[in-house]
Design an enzyme around this catalytic site. Structure first.
Site, PDB file in Angstrom:
ATOM      1  N   GLU A 161       0.824  -1.213   0.000  1.00 35.36           N
ATOM      2  CA  GLU A 161       0.000   0.000   0.000  1.00 35.36           C
ATOM      3  C   GLU A 161       0.855   1.258   0.000  1.00 35.36           C
ATOM      4  O   GLU A 161       0.533   2.247  -0.653  1.00 35.36           O
ATOM      5  CB  GLU A 161      -0.961   0.005   1.186  1.00 35.36           C
ATOM      6  CG  GLU A 161      -2.060  -1.047   1.104  1.00 35.36           C
ATOM      7  CD  GLU A 161      -2.928  -0.921  -0.141  1.00 35.36           C
ATOM      8  OE1 GLU A 161      -2.918   0.142  -0.793  1.00 35.36           O
ATOM      9  OE2 GLU A 161      -3.623  -1.901  -0.466  1.00 35.36           O
ATOM     10  N   TYR A 203      -6.276   6.924   3.313  1.00 30.58           N
ATOM     11  CA  TYR A 203      -6.441   5.818   2.375  1.00 30.58           C
ATOM     12  C   TYR A 203      -5.729   4.569   2.858  1.00 30.58           C
ATOM     13  O   TYR A 203      -6.313   3.477   2.929  1.00 30.58           O
ATOM     14  CB  TYR A 203      -5.934   6.166   0.960  1.00 30.58           C
ATOM     15  CG  TYR A 203      -5.722   4.902   0.170  1.00 30.58           C
ATOM     16  CD1 TYR A 203      -6.808   4.215  -0.341  1.00 30.58           C
ATOM     17  CD2 TYR A 203      -4.458   4.320   0.063  1.00 30.58           C
ATOM     18  CE1 TYR A 203      -6.645   2.990  -0.968  1.00 30.58           C
ATOM     19  CE2 TYR A 203      -4.283   3.106  -0.554  1.00 30.58           C
ATOM     20  CZ  TYR A 203      -5.377   2.441  -1.080  1.00 30.58           C
ATOM     21  OH  TYR A 203      -5.213   1.236  -1.668  1.00 30.58           O
ATOM     22  N   ASP A 229      -9.794   5.649  -2.646  1.00 31.18           N
ATOM     23  CA  ASP A 229      -8.636   6.037  -3.448  1.00 31.18           C
ATOM     24  C   ASP A 229      -9.135   6.707  -4.726  1.00 31.18           C
ATOM     25  O   ASP A 229     -10.336   6.924  -4.903  1.00 31.18           O
ATOM     26  CB  ASP A 229      -7.772   4.824  -3.769  1.00 31.18           C
ATOM     27  CG  ASP A 229      -8.393   3.997  -4.872  1.00 31.18           C
ATOM     28  OD1 ASP A 229      -9.641   3.910  -4.889  1.00 31.18           O
ATOM     29  OD2 ASP A 229      -7.665   3.467  -5.720  1.00 31.18           O
TER      30      ASP A 229
END
Length: 294
Positions: free
Chosen positions: A28, A111, A129
DNA sequence: AATACGGGGTC
DNA sequence: GACCCAGTATT
């Protein structure tokens, strides 16, 4: 949409069943503004080299920055290592599973906290996102692209669409993201292949152009401080720790191999180097004559 | 709300 | 050459 995802999901390495929460956090962070195709090989090499937070915490920052290579925004690499240290020392080596705890980690924003809670721990979280924002903006609002900034109303609306069941909410999150990445793309959407086309407000309106287009300005690159910083970092990555770079050598690298004095802005390389020092991406010898990675 | 922050693929 | 990419931190 869930059926579409089940049939069309990409086989990405971090989606393998055995991926650890740490592996999810690593991907991520890497995926923040860096496309999947470039993250994939980097993530695989990274996880093989540093499989756990403790492994990364023990690494030399210079090696971490070299392994980050050209993924971009190298501050992310330092923050990821800080995450590893915090997780190893304060969380017993376990990646936190609540959004609040995740948000407290360096380099983890709204996020990433939601994504890790959802994809690493199966929690119910609002993952917003650029893909999700675009899909919802089109289907629900009939807008080509989401607003430049994400506000509270948009977040509340997205939360309203999230399935109540945790397991289903995880599939919803990753499914909408995947739809945005593969079908409902920013540039050339393939509405003919979209499971939501029949109920899409944007399609119904005739796919009108983006109304913010006049306010969006392309991100400049050539001649920017970011480009100069990138050149300096690339030069240092190629040098071993035992052979630091001289100041003039480094400023010339920042100028693209030319004499900095010949630049339209002769002071730019020196400013870029100063900003890299501030960011901790470069360290100077006590006399200020030699520079290397931290 | 605006900006800084990499780098490369693509149309 | 413009545009875009699983954003974050700072102002």
């Amino acid at each position: 949409m869930l059926e579409w995802y089940a049939a069309n999901a990409r086989d990405l390495p971090w989606r393998r069943p055995g991926t650890s929460p740490w592996g999810v956090l690593v991907t991520e962070i890497m995926l923040q503004q860096t496309p999947v195709v470039r993250v994939r090989p980097a993530w695989e090499a990274w996880m093989e080299r540093w499989p756990t937070p403790a492994d990364l915490a023990a690494a030399a920052p210079s090696d971490v920055l070299r392994a980050w290579d050209r993924l971009g925004y190298p501050r992310r690499a330092l923050r990821l290592q800080e995450c590893a240290r915090v997780i190893a020392t304060d969380h017993g080596g376990r990646v936190p599973d609540t959004e609040d705890e995740l948000l407290a980690l360096p380099g983890v924003g709204a996020y990433t906290a939601a994504a890790v809670a959802a994809f690493a721990h199966g929690r119910r979280a609002v993952v917003l996102d650029t893909n999700v924002r675009r899909v919802l903006g089109r289907v629900m609002d009939g807008r080509a692209l989401p607003a430049p900034s994400l506000g509270r109303p948009e977040r509340a609306r997205a939360a309203g669409h999230l399935p109540a069941d945790a397991e289903r909410s995880v599939r919803w999150n990753v499914g909408v993201m995947e739809l945005g990445a593969l079908v409902c793309t920013a540039r050339a959407p393939r509405c003919e292949a979209c499971p939501l086309a029949e109920r899409c407000a944007w399609v119904a309106a005739g796919r009108p152009a983006d109304e913010h287009v006049h306010r969006r300005r392309a991100q400049a690159w050539h001649g920017t401080d970011r480009q100069v910083r990138g050149r300096i970092m690339a030069h240092l990555r190629a040098l071993p720790d035992e052979a630091p770079a001289g100041r003039d050598e480094l400023l010339a690298a920042g100028a693209g191999g030319a004499d900095p004095a010949a630049l339209a802005d002769p002071g730019q390389p020196a400013r870029a180097l100063a900003s890299l020092l501030e960011d901790g991406l470069v360290v100077a010898a006590p006399d200020g004559a030699a520079y290397r990675l931290p």
